[in-house]
Scaffold this motif. Structure first.
Motif, PDB file in Angstrom:
ATOM      1  N   ALA A 104       0.817  -1.214   0.000  1.00  0.00           N
ATOM      2  CA  ALA A 104       0.000   0.000   0.000  1.00  0.00           C
ATOM      3  C   ALA A 104       0.847   1.259   0.000  1.00  0.00           C
ATOM      4  O   ALA A 104       0.509   2.237  -0.640  1.00  0.00           O
ATOM      5  N   GLU A 132      -5.325  -3.401   8.561  1.00  0.00           N
ATOM      6  CA  GLU A 132      -6.013  -2.457   7.685  1.00  0.00           C
ATOM      7  C   GLU A 132      -5.814  -1.021   8.171  1.00  0.00           C
ATOM      8  O   GLU A 132      -5.628  -0.107   7.368  1.00  0.00           O
ATOM      9  N   ARG A 133      -5.815  -0.833   9.474  1.00  0.00           N
ATOM     10  CA  ARG A 133      -5.584   0.496  10.049  1.00  0.00           C
ATOM     11  C   ARG A 133      -4.186   0.986   9.691  1.00  0.00           C
ATOM     12  O   ARG A 133      -3.996   2.122   9.266  1.00  0.00           O
ATOM     13  N   GLU A 181      -2.172  -0.088   7.236  1.00  0.00           N
ATOM     14  CA  GLU A 181      -2.020   0.092   5.792  1.00  0.00           C
ATOM     15  C   GLU A 181      -2.737   1.337   5.295  1.00  0.00           C
ATOM     16  O   GLU A 181      -2.230   2.042   4.429  1.00  0.00           O
ATOM     17  N   LEU A 182      -3.918   1.616   5.849  1.00  0.00           N
ATOM     18  CA  LEU A 182      -4.623   2.828   5.438  1.00  0.00           C
ATOM     19  C   LEU A 182      -3.836   4.069   5.857  1.00  0.00           C
ATOM     20  O   LEU A 182      -3.701   5.006   5.082  1.00  0.00           O
ATOM     21  N   CYS A 240      -1.246   4.956   3.449  1.00  0.00           N
ATOM     22  CA  CYS A 240      -1.732   5.499   2.176  1.00  0.00           C
ATOM     23  C   CYS A 240      -2.066   6.983   2.266  1.00  0.00           C
ATOM     24  O   CYS A 240      -2.176   7.648   1.235  1.00  0.00           O
ATOM     25  N   VAL A 267     -10.547   9.028   0.473  1.00  0.00           N
ATOM     26  CA  VAL A 267      -9.766   8.048   1.248  1.00  0.00           C
ATOM     27  C   VAL A 267      -9.809   6.683   0.566  1.00  0.00           C
ATOM     28  O   VAL A 267      -8.790   5.996   0.464  1.00  0.00           O
ATOM     29  N   ALA A 289      -6.684   4.460  -0.780  1.00  0.00           N
ATOM     30  CA  ALA A 289      -6.457   3.103  -0.267  1.00  0.00           C
ATOM     31  C   ALA A 289      -6.317   2.088  -1.395  1.00  0.00           C
ATOM     32  O   ALA A 289      -5.526   1.150  -1.295  1.00  0.00           O
ATOM     33  N   LEU A 340      -7.267  -2.930  -0.568  1.00  0.00           N
ATOM     34  CA  LEU A 340      -7.314  -2.528   0.838  1.00  0.00           C
ATOM     35  C   LEU A 340      -8.720  -2.098   1.215  1.00  0.00           C
ATOM     36  O   LEU A 340      -9.207  -2.460   2.301  1.00  0.00           O
ATOM     37  N   LEU A 341      -9.407  -1.381   0.353  1.00  0.00           N
ATOM     38  CA  LEU A 341     -10.769  -0.952   0.668  1.00  0.00           C
ATOM     39  C   LEU A 341     -11.687  -2.155   0.860  1.00  0.00           C
ATOM     40  O   LEU A 341     -12.515  -2.171   1.771  1.00  0.00           O
ATOM     41  N   ILE A 401     -10.981  -3.424   4.301  1.00  0.00           N
ATOM     42  CA  ILE A 401     -11.525  -2.501   5.303  1.00  0.00           C
ATOM     43  C   ILE A 401     -13.028  -2.722   5.447  1.00  0.00           C
ATOM     44  O   ILE A 401     -13.551  -2.829   6.552  1.00  0.00           O
TER      45      ILE A 401
END
Length: 144
Positions: A8, A54-55, A57-58, A61, A111, A115, A119-120, A123
């Protein structure tokens, strides 16, 4: 040979100013300051909902300033549904639920693009129902 998954953080970034201008355009906000207030409020609210890889990796980004707003929040032990997320944001900002929904959509659309699809998807799998629409995606449910 199998293609390697692109991390990411390897995506070309966007500056915080560019992110705010994109959100200002998406939300039709009259000033950059209004877009910044909305962005910070939504990212803080999202930071209270998302956990795990996920937190992390976001956050990677997002522009640094946005990532700090997002990660500066302690995740809630009980995540909110999408609608409760909007109502909570409205209560915290003093906005109406309709305005909070508009603000959420403007910020999370940008956002979500930062991402990326993979990734989205992860999430949205982690969060309770109702978030796909907030990110500008259809929320499909499995047949019973």
């Amino acid at each position: 040979m199998l293609p390697l998954r692109e991390p990411a953080f390897a995506r070309p970034g966007m500056t915080f100013h560019q992110m705010l201008e994109r959100i200002r355009y998406e939300g039709a906000y009259p000033t950059r300051e209004r877009a910044e207030d909305v962005t910070r409020a939504v990212l803080e609210a999202l930071g209270r909902q998302l956990t795990g890889d996920e937190r992390v990796e976001l956050a990677a980004c997002l522009p640094a300033e946005a990532a700090l707003d997002f990660t500066g929040q302690i995740p809630s032990p009980q995540p909110l549904t999408g609608w409760c997320f909007v109502k909570d944001l409205a209560a915290r900002t003093g906005a109406t639920p309709a305005t909070a929904r508009w603000d959420t959509g403007a910020v999370l659309a940008v956002v979500g693009r930062l991402a990326g699809l993979s990734l989205l998807d992860r999430i949205l799998t982690q969060l309770p129902s109702g978030y796909a629409l907030l990110f500008g995606r259809a929320e499909l449910t499995q047949p019973a």
